[in-house]
Design an enzyme around this catalytic site. Structure first.
Site, PDB file in Angstrom:
ATOM      1  N   HIS A   1      11.057 -28.513 -45.746  1.00  0.00           N
ATOM      2  CA  HIS A   1      12.225 -29.395 -45.722  1.00  0.00           C
ATOM      3  C   HIS A   1      13.446 -28.510 -45.541  1.00  0.00           C
ATOM      4  CE1 HIS A   1       9.736 -32.492 -48.154  1.00  0.00           C
ATOM      5  NE2 HIS A   1       9.677 -32.732 -46.860  1.00  0.00           N
TER       6      HIS A   1
ATOM      7  N   GLU B   1      15.823 -27.512 -48.385  1.00  0.00           N
ATOM      8  CA  GLU B   1      15.248 -26.858 -49.570  1.00  0.00           C
ATOM      9  C   GLU B   1      15.058 -25.392 -49.215  1.00  0.00           C
ATOM     10  OE1 GLU B   1      11.853 -29.205 -50.706  1.00  0.00           O
ATOM     11  OE2 GLU B   1      13.022 -31.060 -50.625  1.00  0.00           O
TER      12      GLU B   1
ATOM     13  N   GLU C   1       7.385 -26.234 -56.419  1.00  0.00           N
ATOM     14  CA  GLU C   1       8.797 -26.593 -56.527  1.00  0.00           C
ATOM     15  C   GLU C   1       9.464 -25.483 -57.335  1.00  0.00           C
ATOM     16  OE1 GLU C   1      10.125 -29.251 -55.174  1.00  0.00           O
ATOM     17  OE2 GLU C   1       8.432 -30.560 -54.718  1.00  0.00           O
TER      18      GLU C   1
ATOM     19  N   HIS D   1       8.971 -25.491 -52.090  1.00  0.00           N
ATOM     20  CA  HIS D   1       9.970 -26.551 -51.974  1.00  0.00           C
ATOM     21  C   HIS D   1      11.043 -26.363 -53.039  1.00  0.00           C
ATOM     22  CE1 HIS D   1       7.783 -29.372 -49.163  1.00  0.00           C
ATOM     23  NE2 HIS D   1       6.826 -28.506 -49.473  1.00  0.00           N
TER      24      HIS D   1
END
Length: 444
Positions: A86, A89, A279, A188
């Site tokens: 993404h 990110e 993440e 991410h």
């Protein structure tokens, strides 16, 4: 004469090992220049290649690091990190550049941790999967543009899905066909948690207590904990204010929220590569002055996770003539994978397993079924999984018409039109099953 001198000076600088990488956000051009410089300065341990281009024509550069970086070596597992899927990110792409710098410097300084990693595995790093999205991303912590690619496609909703059957992401899918990756993670931002498959479900037997459980759930939980517990704070599970708490800093993907078309499920089901979604920051675009601390927070985790490529068992399958065979099925009792794990073009198999006793069954056309029980130790501390080759015996009959080069069978196939993947087709009970998933557009 002065022009020639300047040219020689520039060439000398280009071929000189990279200086200390700055803690700041690098543009796509700067990232490309850095990777080219590292590759030129370290040709014996790096290999730079592209897996394709973005919508706007930017190269998707991958740097492979190993003492044998240019091609696969039998017995050496392939590992990968993918970042910036993404575009907004962004921490992952800077972590990947710092990791490259760290690995190269460690090897140059004869540091054992780096030398052992590069001697025992081949590490592929894709710092940005979405350079177009990065170029238009703004710096808002959560609500920034640039998530999708130039066509506004969310790349983490764009893979074939075992539970609903959809979509394509050709560059990475083609990449997975050229390398037999064993372990992977994609990085991410927007939360602080290690997310493991499955991301999706159709309400079948995989659904247990609100989680969508893979046959290798014990391994996935272990892998997620390796990252979270080596991280400075992820293991606490409650650092980010905008997300719910996560026990041990890990979560089953589906239990967090259903996600169709995700990359980690595709890796596991069809590429035999166990992948996590990491993440790594509460903020999607952390302030640049936080980069040194965020690198320190993640460095130990990134290195510890790479070592897990040595879990379990590895080896080759040989036919009755002693030749390594492709597409032999290597199954572990009690682990019924949606697509059976098969040997690659080198006759190799890799099964990531925790220590214990396991019953293996190996099948190949024209040969007797072989069943063997193995006691599997913990391999990462020795930088090598247990090695075991399977030697098959040919069936003593002339009536078997099964070709020895039979292609693998799996419910999912990709229709090709003019060389382009247009989507999946299905057979069996998967036809007609679909999942109405509530997608969160701001979290992976």
């Amino acid at each position: 004469m002065s022009s020639l001198f300047l040219l020689l000076l520039l060439l000398l600088l280009f071929l000189t090992p990279a200086s200390m990488l700055e803690f700041r956000y690098h543009s796509n051009r700067e990232m490309e220049e850095y990777l080219l410089q590292v590759n030129a300065s370290n040709p014996e341990i790096t290999h730079l290649y592209s897996i394709g281009q973005s919508v706007l024509g930017r190269e998707l550069w991958v740097l492979a690091l190993s003492v044998r970086p240019h091609s696969h070596t039998v017995g050496i597992p392939e590992f990968k990190y993918v970042a910036n899927m993404h575009g907004n990110e962004v921490l992952g792409r800077e972590l990947m550049l710092q990791l490259v710098d760290d690995l190269v410097r460690g090897y140059r300084n004869n540091e054992s941790w780096s030398m052992q990693l590069l001697n025992s595995s081949r590490i592929h790093i894709l710092p940005t999967m979405n350079p177009d999205g990065f170029d238009v991303a703004d710096t808002h912590c959560q609500f920034s543009q640039g998530r999708g690619n130039h066509n506004n496609v969310d790349l983490n909703r764009n893979f074939p899905d075992a539970f609903v059957g959809l979509r394509k992401q050709q560059a990475v899918m083609s990449w997975l066909k050229t390398e037999s990756f064993v372990l992977s993670a994609n990085l991410h931002g927007g939360a602080l948690v290690a997310n493991y498959p499955y991301d999706n479900s159709n309400g079948g037997s995989e659904l247990m207590g609100g989680a969508s459980i893979t046959p290798d759930n014990d391994v996935f939980v272990h892998l997620a904990k390796v990252y979270s517990h080596n991280h400075a704070s992820m293991y606490q599970g409650n650092i980010c204010q905008d997300t719910r708490p996560f026990l041990d800093g890990i979560t089953n993907g589906y239990q967090w929220y259903p996600l169709p078309g995700g990359m980690q499920d595709y890796n596991y089901i069809w590429a035999q590569c166990l992948e996590l979604t990491l993440e790594v920051s509460c903020c999607k675009f952390p302030p640049a002055d936080q980069l040194p601390v965020l690198w320190t927070d993640n460095r130990k985790s990134l290195l510890a996770f790479m070592k897990q490529v040595h879990l379990g068992v590895k080896g080759q399958v040989f036919d009755g003539s002693g030749v390594p065979v492709q597409n032999a099925v290597v199954e572990v009792k009690g682990r019924r994978n949606l697509c059976p794990f098969r040997t690659d073009r080198h006759g190799e198999y890799y099964r990531l397993l925790l220590p214990g006793n396991y019953s293996f069954t190996v099948t190949y056309p024209g040969h007797e079924v072989l069943t063997v029980t193995l006691n599997v130790p913990y391999g990462p501390d020795q930088f090598s999984a247990m090695k075991h080759d399977f030697l098959l015996r040919r069936i003593a009959t002339t009536t078997d018409k099964t070709p020895t080069n039979a292609t693998p069978t799996c419910n999912h196939t990709l229709q090709q039109v003019g060389g382009a993947t247009i989507g999946p087709t299905w057979s069996g009970s998967a036809v007609g099953l679909s999942l109405v998933a509530m997608l969160r557009t701001l979290i992976d």
